[in-house]
Write a protein that holds these residues in place. Structure first.
Motif, PDB file in Angstrom:
ATOM      1  N   ILE A 164      60.373  29.510  33.800  1.00 45.83           N
ATOM      2  CA  ILE A 164      59.248  28.907  34.511  1.00 45.83           C
ATOM      3  C   ILE A 164      58.421  29.990  35.199  1.00 45.83           C
ATOM      4  O   ILE A 164      57.189  29.925  35.244  1.00 45.83           O
ATOM      5  CB  ILE A 164      59.753  27.873  35.540  1.00 45.83           C
ATOM      6  N   THR A 165      59.110  31.016  35.714  1.00 48.65           N
ATOM      7  CA  THR A 165      58.408  32.128  36.350  1.00 48.65           C
ATOM      8  C   THR A 165      57.467  32.803  35.361  1.00 48.65           C
ATOM      9  O   THR A 165      56.334  33.165  35.705  1.00 48.65           O
ATOM     10  CB  THR A 165      59.413  33.161  36.901  1.00 48.65           C
ATOM     11  N   PHE A 166      57.921  32.960  34.111  1.00 49.34           N
ATOM     12  CA  PHE A 166      57.054  33.534  33.079  1.00 49.34           C
ATOM     13  C   PHE A 166      55.794  32.689  32.907  1.00 49.34           C
ATOM     14  O   PHE A 166      54.687  33.224  32.770  1.00 49.34           O
ATOM     15  CB  PHE A 166      57.790  33.620  31.739  1.00 49.34           C
ATOM     16  N   ALA A 167      55.982  31.363  32.893  1.00 52.36           N
ATOM     17  CA  ALA A 167      54.833  30.463  32.734  1.00 52.36           C
ATOM     18  C   ALA A 167      53.880  30.576  33.922  1.00 52.36           C
ATOM     19  O   ALA A 167      52.654  30.558  33.755  1.00 52.36           O
ATOM     20  CB  ALA A 167      55.318  29.024  32.581  1.00 52.36           C
ATOM     21  N   VAL A 168      54.439  30.714  35.123  1.00 54.61           N
ATOM     22  CA  VAL A 168      53.612  30.873  36.330  1.00 54.61           C
ATOM     23  C   VAL A 168      52.790  32.157  36.231  1.00 54.61           C
ATOM     24  O   VAL A 168      51.606  32.189  36.591  1.00 54.61           O
ATOM     25  CB  VAL A 168      54.504  30.888  37.593  1.00 54.61           C
ATOM     26  N   VAL A 169      53.416  33.217  35.738  1.00 51.89           N
ATOM     27  CA  VAL A 169      52.708  34.492  35.577  1.00 51.89           C
ATOM     28  C   VAL A 169      51.557  34.339  34.583  1.00 51.89           C
ATOM     29  O   VAL A 169      50.476  34.910  34.777  1.00 51.89           O
ATOM     30  CB  VAL A 169      53.684  35.598  35.123  1.00 51.89           C
ATOM     31  N   VAL A 170      51.770  33.559  33.533  1.00 51.40           N
ATOM     32  CA  VAL A 170      50.703  33.312  32.562  1.00 51.40           C
ATOM     33  C   VAL A 170      49.506  32.665  33.250  1.00 51.40           C
ATOM     34  O   VAL A 170      48.349  33.052  33.015  1.00 51.40           O
ATOM     35  CB  VAL A 170      51.209  32.422  31.400  1.00 51.40           C
ATOM     36  N   PHE A 171      49.760  31.699  34.130  1.00 54.16           N
ATOM     37  CA  PHE A 171      48.675  31.058  34.882  1.00 54.16           C
ATOM     38  C   PHE A 171      47.946  32.081  35.747  1.00 54.16           C
ATOM     39  O   PHE A 171      46.714  32.056  35.861  1.00 54.16           O
ATOM     40  CB  PHE A 171      49.222  29.926  35.758  1.00 54.16           C
ATOM     41  N   LEU A 172      48.699  32.985  36.365  1.00 54.79           N
ATOM     42  CA  LEU A 172      48.071  34.026  37.189  1.00 54.79           C
ATOM     43  C   LEU A 172      47.171  34.922  36.345  1.00 54.79           C
ATOM     44  O   LEU A 172      46.048  35.243  36.743  1.00 54.79           O
ATOM     45  CB  LEU A 172      49.158  34.879  37.857  1.00 54.79           C
ATOM     46  N   VAL A 173      47.667  35.325  35.193  1.00 56.10           N
ATOM     47  CA  VAL A 173      46.895  36.212  34.321  1.00 56.10           C
ATOM     48  C   VAL A 173      45.634  35.503  33.815  1.00 56.10           C
ATOM     49  O   VAL A 173      44.543  36.103  33.783  1.00 56.10           O
ATOM     50  CB  VAL A 173      47.763  36.688  33.132  1.00 56.10           C
ATOM     51  N   ILE A 174      45.765  34.236  33.440  1.00 54.21           N
ATOM     52  CA  ILE A 174      44.604  33.478  32.960  1.00 54.21           C
ATOM     53  C   ILE A 174      43.551  33.355  34.063  1.00 54.21           C
ATOM     54  O   ILE A 174      42.353  33.571  33.824  1.00 54.21           O
ATOM     55  CB  ILE A 174      45.031  32.084  32.469  1.00 54.21           C
ATOM     56  N   SER A 175      43.993  33.016  35.278  1.00 55.72           N
ATOM     57  CA  SER A 175      43.039  32.859  36.376  1.00 55.72           C
ATOM     58  C   SER A 175      42.365  34.193  36.692  1.00 55.72           C
ATOM     59  O   SER A 175      41.151  34.240  36.952  1.00 55.72           O
ATOM     60  CB  SER A 175      43.724  32.286  37.619  1.00 55.72           C
ATOM     61  N   ALA A 176      43.134  35.301  36.668  1.00 55.81           N
ATOM     62  CA  ALA A 176      42.548  36.626  36.927  1.00 55.81           C
ATOM     63  C   ALA A 176      41.524  36.985  35.858  1.00 55.81           C
ATOM     64  O   ALA A 176      40.457  37.545  36.165  1.00 55.81           O
ATOM     65  CB  ALA A 176      43.654  37.677  36.973  1.00 55.81           C
ATOM     66  N   THR A 177      41.823  36.657  34.615  1.00 49.88           N
ATOM     67  CA  THR A 177      40.909  36.952  33.512  1.00 49.88           C
ATOM     68  C   THR A 177      39.612  36.153  33.635  1.00 49.88           C
ATOM     69  O   THR A 177      38.512  36.680  33.438  1.00 49.88           O
ATOM     70  CB  THR A 177      41.582  36.639  32.158  1.00 49.88           C
ATOM     71  N   LEU A 178      39.743  34.867  33.990  1.00 46.32           N
ATOM     72  CA  LEU A 178      38.556  34.024  34.170  1.00 46.32           C
ATOM     73  C   LEU A 178      37.678  34.543  35.311  1.00 46.32           C
ATOM     74  O   LEU A 178      36.447  34.590  35.200  1.00 46.32           O
ATOM     75  CB  LEU A 178      38.980  32.577  34.458  1.00 46.32           C
ATOM     76  N   ILE A 179      38.328  34.937  36.410  1.00 45.20           N
ATOM     77  CA  ILE A 179      37.585  35.457  37.559  1.00 45.20           C
ATOM     78  C   ILE A 179      36.852  36.744  37.179  1.00 45.20           C
ATOM     79  O   ILE A 179      35.678  36.932  37.510  1.00 45.20           O
ATOM     80  CB  ILE A 179      38.544  35.703  38.744  1.00 45.20           C
ATOM     81  N   ALA A 180      37.545  37.645  36.468  1.00 41.15           N
ATOM     82  CA  ALA A 180      36.933  38.910  36.076  1.00 41.15           C
ATOM     83  C   ALA A 180      35.746  38.687  35.140  1.00 41.15           C
ATOM     84  O   ALA A 180      34.680  39.295  35.313  1.00 41.15           O
ATOM     85  CB  ALA A 180      37.974  39.798  35.399  1.00 41.15           C
ATOM     86  N   TYR A 181      35.932  37.804  34.165  1.00 40.56           N
ATOM     87  CA  TYR A 181      34.863  37.533  33.197  1.00 40.56           C
ATOM     88  C   TYR A 181      33.625  36.964  33.886  1.00 40.56           C
ATOM     89  O   TYR A 181      32.499  37.439  33.672  1.00 40.56           O
ATOM     90  CB  TYR A 181      35.369  36.550  32.139  1.00 40.56           C
ATOM     91  N   GLN A 182      33.830  35.959  34.739  1.00 40.87           N
ATOM     92  CA  GLN A 182      32.689  35.334  35.402  1.00 40.87           C
ATOM     93  C   GLN A 182      32.033  36.283  36.399  1.00 40.87           C
ATOM     94  O   GLN A 182      30.816  36.255  36.593  1.00 40.87           O
ATOM     95  CB  GLN A 182      33.135  34.052  36.115  1.00 40.87           C
ATOM     96  N   SER A 183      32.828  37.149  37.020  1.00 39.37           N
ATOM     97  CA  SER A 183      32.274  38.129  37.961  1.00 39.37           C
ATOM     98  C   SER A 183      31.334  39.083  37.228  1.00 39.37           C
ATOM     99  O   SER A 183      30.239  39.395  37.722  1.00 39.37           O
ATOM    100  CB  SER A 183      33.400  38.926  38.624  1.00 39.37           C
ATOM    101  N   ILE A 184      31.762  39.557  36.066  1.00 33.55           N
ATOM    102  CA  ILE A 184      30.928  40.471  35.276  1.00 33.55           C
ATOM    103  C   ILE A 184      29.637  39.774  34.848  1.00 33.55           C
ATOM    104  O   ILE A 184      28.543  40.364  34.887  1.00 33.55           O
ATOM    105  CB  ILE A 184      31.715  40.977  34.046  1.00 33.55           C
ATOM    106  N   GLN A 185      29.746  38.497  34.460  1.00 38.92           N
ATOM    107  CA  GLN A 185      28.554  37.725  34.082  1.00 38.92           C
ATOM    108  C   GLN A 185      27.588  37.621  35.256  1.00 38.92           C
ATOM    109  O   GLN A 185      26.370  37.791  35.104  1.00 38.92           O
ATOM    110  CB  GLN A 185      28.966  36.321  33.628  1.00 38.92           C
TER     111      GLN A 185
END
Length: 289
Positions: free
Chosen positions: A80-101
């Motif tokens: 489950i911890t692995f799955a939680v980390v996936v959510f963290l990585v996805i949210s960080a990626t979305l934030i980075a992408y939208q910030s650059i935009q």
């Protein structure tokens, strides 16, 4: 209240808190013209789903040991911890992408009142981190620790947003993107925290020997049992909130097999009584010569 009940109640605390904050951040970011706050809201939404995963893991982990799972179902926790980390990585990626935009698109500076909202959010998220990380240590829960770091990463994101908005407001025209740059930096902090969460969970799955303090405590408590002259090998595996132990105990080699068998049972009972976080304890008897 046992460790599992404590962990479940703590997870509900995280879910309710993140739901309220996601709404507050989203509204404040939209009306206050702050993408950093909207990015914060995105992370809080991801945190809600992650906390539900943690709750699902606890529900499964509390199932008793059975024929196919003699050590119980605790190994679901690092998964489950692995799955939680996936959510963290996805949210960080979305934030980075939208910030650059947003950095590439001209826009208005955030409203000054968003700083007040952010200040209150930072305080709440840091308090939440302290509460949940304390409970994770109390319950030996890796997934609860991951949930705690969601709160800390949220606080970091909010701090970066606070700095970005302050820069945008203080320097005025031409610095509107400071808010978005702050959100971009926050995404890197979240990715780094993801690694910090993932590493110990991976060690748990791989049965790494990471519990030196507990090993020392087991050896110390073993010598309190009459007939135990010392200890040799001591291997520890973590499954959920329990630690399973394989211990080699040294006893007098001249006594009977029955006597040695009784000592091993006394040692097992003594360790489980003194160290309630132990699960299965396997004692292997070694003669002293």
């Amino acid at each position: 209240m046992n460790n599992l009940q404590t962990a479940i109640r703590t997870t509900y605390f995280s879910i309710i808190g993140n739901l309220a904050l996601a709404l507050i951040k989203g509204c404040a970011g939209f009306f206050g013209n702050s993408y950093a706050l909207i990015a914060d809201a995105i992370e809080s939404i991801a945190d809600i789903f992650a906390s539900f995963l943690v709750l699902l893991g606890f529900t499964y982990a509390k199932k008793p040991a059975d024929k196919n799972h003699p050590y119980g179902h605790g190994k679901i926790e690092p998964l489950i911890t692995f799955a939680v980390v996936v959510f963290l990585v996805i949210s960080a990626t979305l934030i980075a992408y939208q910030s650059i935009q947003n950095i590439q698109t001209p826009h208005k500076a955030p409203k000054a009142w968003t700083l007040i909202v952010l200040g209150l959010i930072i305080i709440w998220k840091e308090v939440s981190f302290k509460i949940v990380i304390k409970k994770s240590k109390q319950t030996n829960s890796s997934s609860l620790k991951a949930d705690a770091w969601h709160h800390r990463s949220d606080a970091i994101t909010s701090v970066m947003a606070f700095i970005g908005i302050t820069v945008a407001l203080f320097f005025g025209k031409g610095y509107e993107i400071a808010d978005d740059v702050a959100a971009l930096f926050a995404s890197f902090f979240i990715l780094y925290n993801s690694y910090l969460i993932l590493r110990p969970a991976l060690g748990e799955v791989m049965d790494e020997q990471l519990y030196g303090d507990l090993q020392n405590e087991i050896r110390k408590k073993s010598l309190e049992v009459e007939g135990v002259l010392g200890t040799e090998k001591c291997f520890i595996r973590k499954a959920g909130m329990k630690f399973h132990v394989d211990l080699h105990a040294i006893i007098d080699g001249q006594i009977s097999v029955k006597k040695g068998h009784d000592i091993s049972h006394h040692l097992k009972d003594h360790l489980k009584n003194k160290l309630p976080n132990l699960g299965q304890v396997l004692i292997h008897i070694e003669p002293d010569h």
